[in-house]
Design an enzyme around this catalytic site. Sequence first.
Site, PDB file in Angstrom:
ATOM      1  N   SER A  68     -20.740  13.484 -21.314  1.00 28.17           N
ATOM      2  CA  SER A  68     -20.182  12.335 -20.595  1.00 28.17           C
ATOM      3  C   SER A  68     -20.142  11.056 -21.444  1.00 28.17           C
ATOM      4  O   SER A  68     -19.472  10.105 -21.069  1.00 28.17           O
ATOM      5  CB  SER A  68     -20.952  12.057 -19.301  1.00 28.17           C
ATOM      6  OG  SER A  68     -22.199  11.466 -19.570  1.00 28.17           O
ATOM      7  N   LYS A 107     -25.795   6.683 -18.893  1.00 30.68           N
ATOM      8  CA  LYS A 107     -24.483   6.101 -18.588  1.00 30.68           C
ATOM      9  C   LYS A 107     -24.504   4.610 -18.917  1.00 30.68           C
ATOM     10  O   LYS A 107     -25.549   4.007 -19.130  1.00 30.68           O
ATOM     11  CB  LYS A 107     -24.156   6.235 -17.084  1.00 30.68           C
ATOM     12  CG  LYS A 107     -24.091   7.629 -16.540  1.00 30.68           C
ATOM     13  CD  LYS A 107     -22.819   8.339 -16.896  1.00 30.68           C
ATOM     14  CE  LYS A 107     -22.696   9.693 -16.233  1.00 30.68           C
ATOM     15  NZ  LYS A 107     -23.450  10.748 -16.868  1.00 30.68           N
TER      16      LYS A 107
END
Length: 149
Positions: A68, A107
Amino acid sequence: IELLEGGLRVTPGVVSVPLVGAIAAGQPLSVPETGTWEGMTPLDKLELPESLVGRRENLFALRVRGLSMIDALIDDGDIVVLEPPRRVENGDMVAVWLKAEQEATLKYLYDEGSRIRLQPANRQMEPLYTSRDNVEVQGRVVAVFRQMR
């Protein structure tokens, strides 16, 4: 002459950083029951030049699992070095513990007032949205290391 600190060799200009586990860069991974990597027995130890990580204290490292953050040049198997967060700003790359899910993920973090957006750096993945009280920032990324295979 060797400098010893608690029985460990101390090399001037080198920072010893414990590798304490893994962090998901994709779907969140379960984390230790305490929700933190603090106090965990290190799996390994990284000896890093102070010039790369500075004189920060309480650094720890996690191995990345997933894709990601690939557009931020962080690949599956890379190692991220983190510092405990004193303050987190919008856009900081962080290791976040999602309390209700008892999972952690790597993230970019954005505070959008009523909610937190956890933004991946992969155009093929959607951001995660959660309430502010469900997020606990465990660390802010200060360095990334990759072993060339």
